[in-house]
Write an enzyme that holds these catalytic residues in place. Structure first.
Site: not given
Length: 135
Positions: A39, A69, A88-89, A114
């Protein structure tokens, strides 16, 4: 709707508490993210969803008086463009912190997925809720 769904909904938008719900749905980006060797160095598709509990105020139809937004999306894009993250955290935490940097945002619910990691799953990821600390 279950009782727990109703509780979550009330935290997001509630006239009695003068809060509104600002959201971003299904923001698709390419991100350099992942802890595995395969990755690193390659972008992969992610999906980001954000729900914000925002203190309501008379806005007078002026963009400066609301949580925009488009600004939220721009902040997310900037965070993603900063470079590789392993988790991702970590990305979700940075997005939540950026949202909470606006004093009008009381709570941020952030989901990062993901989309091309597990062939048998449409997505994998994390969802976090962060609340502005009381002063």
């Amino acid at each position: 709707m279950t009782q727990s769904d109703n509780v979550t909904r009330l935290k997001i938008a509630n006239a009695a508490e003068a809060i509104r719900h600002v959201f971003v749905r299904d923001l698709l980006l390419d991100a350099h993210i992942g802890a595995f060797r395969h990755e690193v160095g390659a972008a992969q598709p992610i999906r980001v969803n954000v729900d914000l509990t925002v203190s309501e105020a008379a806005h007078g139809d002026d963009l400066a008086n609301v949580v925009c937004y488009a600004t939220v999306v721009d902040r997310i894009k900037t965070i993603v463009a900063e470079g590789h993250l392993n988790l991702v955290e970590t990305l979700a935490e940075r997005i939540a912190a950026a949202c909470l940097s606006d004093d009008r945002v009381r709570m941020a619910l952030v989901r990062v997925e993901k989309l091309a990691v597990i062939p048998e799953a449409s997505s994998v990821g994390v969802e976090i809720e962060r609340v502005r600390p009381h002063s």
